[in-house]
Motif scaffolding. Structure first.
Motif, mmCIF file in Angstrom:
data_model
loop_
_atom_site.group_PDB
_atom_site.id
_atom_site.type_symbol
_atom_site.label_atom_id
_atom_site.label_comp_id
_atom_site.label_asym_id
_atom_site.label_seq_id
_atom_site.Cartn_x
_atom_site.Cartn_y
_atom_site.Cartn_z
ATOM 1 N N GLU A 99 9.448 1.746 -7.404
ATOM 2 C CA GLU A 99 8.404 1.300 -6.426
ATOM 3 C C GLU A 99 7.474 0.375 -7.161
ATOM 4 O O GLU A 99 7.163 0.734 -8.433
ATOM 5 N N GLU A 100 7.278 -0.786 -6.687
ATOM 6 C CA GLU A 100 6.385 -1.694 -7.144
ATOM 7 C C GLU A 100 4.934 -1.893 -6.133
ATOM 8 O O GLU A 100 5.273 -2.026 -5.255
ATOM 9 N N LYS A 101 3.961 -2.054 -6.783
ATOM 10 C CA LYS A 101 2.725 -2.316 -6.060
ATOM 11 C C LYS A 101 1.868 -3.393 -6.795
ATOM 12 O O LYS A 101 1.892 -3.687 -7.706
ATOM 13 N N ASP A 102 1.691 -4.482 -5.816
ATOM 14 C CA ASP A 102 0.735 -5.510 -5.921
ATOM 15 C C ASP A 102 -0.249 -5.681 -5.013
ATOM 16 O O ASP A 102 -0.226 -5.029 -3.862
ATOM 17 N N LYS A 103 -1.189 -6.508 -5.232
ATOM 18 C CA LYS A 103 -2.102 -6.633 -4.324
ATOM 19 C C LYS A 103 -1.761 -7.275 -2.818
ATOM 20 O O LYS A 103 -2.215 -7.001 -1.911
ATOM 21 N N ASP A 104 -0.760 -8.199 -2.975
ATOM 22 C CA ASP A 104 0.087 -8.719 -1.799
ATOM 23 C C ASP A 104 1.135 -7.842 -1.410
ATOM 24 O O ASP A 104 1.516 -8.104 -0.374
ATOM 25 N N TYR A 105 1.944 -6.882 -1.797
ATOM 26 C CA TYR A 105 3.036 -6.429 -1.533
ATOM 27 C C TYR A 105 2.916 -4.900 -2.192
ATOM 28 O O TYR A 105 2.350 -4.532 -3.124
ATOM 29 N N HIS A 106 3.824 -4.234 -1.429
ATOM 30 C CA HIS A 106 4.224 -2.893 -1.819
ATOM 31 C C HIS A 106 5.712 -2.698 -1.626
ATOM 32 O O HIS A 106 6.343 -2.597 -0.387
#
Length: 161
Positions: A99-106
């Protein structure tokens, strides 16, 4: 103008159909999945090619049979070994999640797969004569060979009359 529903070959005869009416549909579904999964090396194979089966080496010496299976990423808790009716079966299941979370995507990726491989062993192998260990993604199973059957000549006695 009415068209015939019977397929006609180049010889103006009726074209041959396969005996299984669903074989063409199965071929098309296989082709579709092959196209979709191409480029995804961790995606399970739907075509039955065995791409997800672990590689296994079996060697034999005078005293033991050794089986090595490549199981990258698997731990002791992910693998089962059973012996029944002189057949050794190795089963395993791998599950992974990223799982990767960033402000622009999940992004969430999950993959899983299971396998089962069996090896026929000689008659007389006892479960207590089987040992296994896993290290660096390689499972090593050692099976002690049973002692060869010994023959003994039986003395015949005369019956007293």
């Amino acid at each position: 103008m009415n068209k015939s529903l019977i397929p006609v070959g180049t010889e103006r005869g009726v074209a041959r159909r396969e005996s299984n009416p669903f074989s063409f549909l199965q071929q098309e579904i296989d082709r579709l999945f092959e196209g979709v999964t191409r480029g995804f090396p961790n995606f399970p194979s739907f075509t039955g090619t065995g791409a997800n089966m672990p590689r296994m080496d079996v060697s034999e010496s005078d005293k033991a049979i050794e089986i090595e299976a490549e199981l990258p990423g698997l731990e002791t808790k992910d693998v089962q070994i059973n012996l029944a009716d002189n057949v050794l079966t190795i089963r395993g299941e791998k599950k992974s999640e990223r799982e990767e979370k960033d402000k622009d995507y999940h992004l969430v990726e999950r993959s899983f797969g299971s396998f089962s491989r069996s090896v026929q062993l000689p008659q007389g192998v006892k479960p207590e004569d089987v040992s296994a260990e896993i290290a660096k993604g390689v499972l090593k199973v050692t099976v002690k060979k049973p002692a060869p059957a010994q023959s003994k000549q039986i003395e015949i006695k005369s019956a007293a009359a």
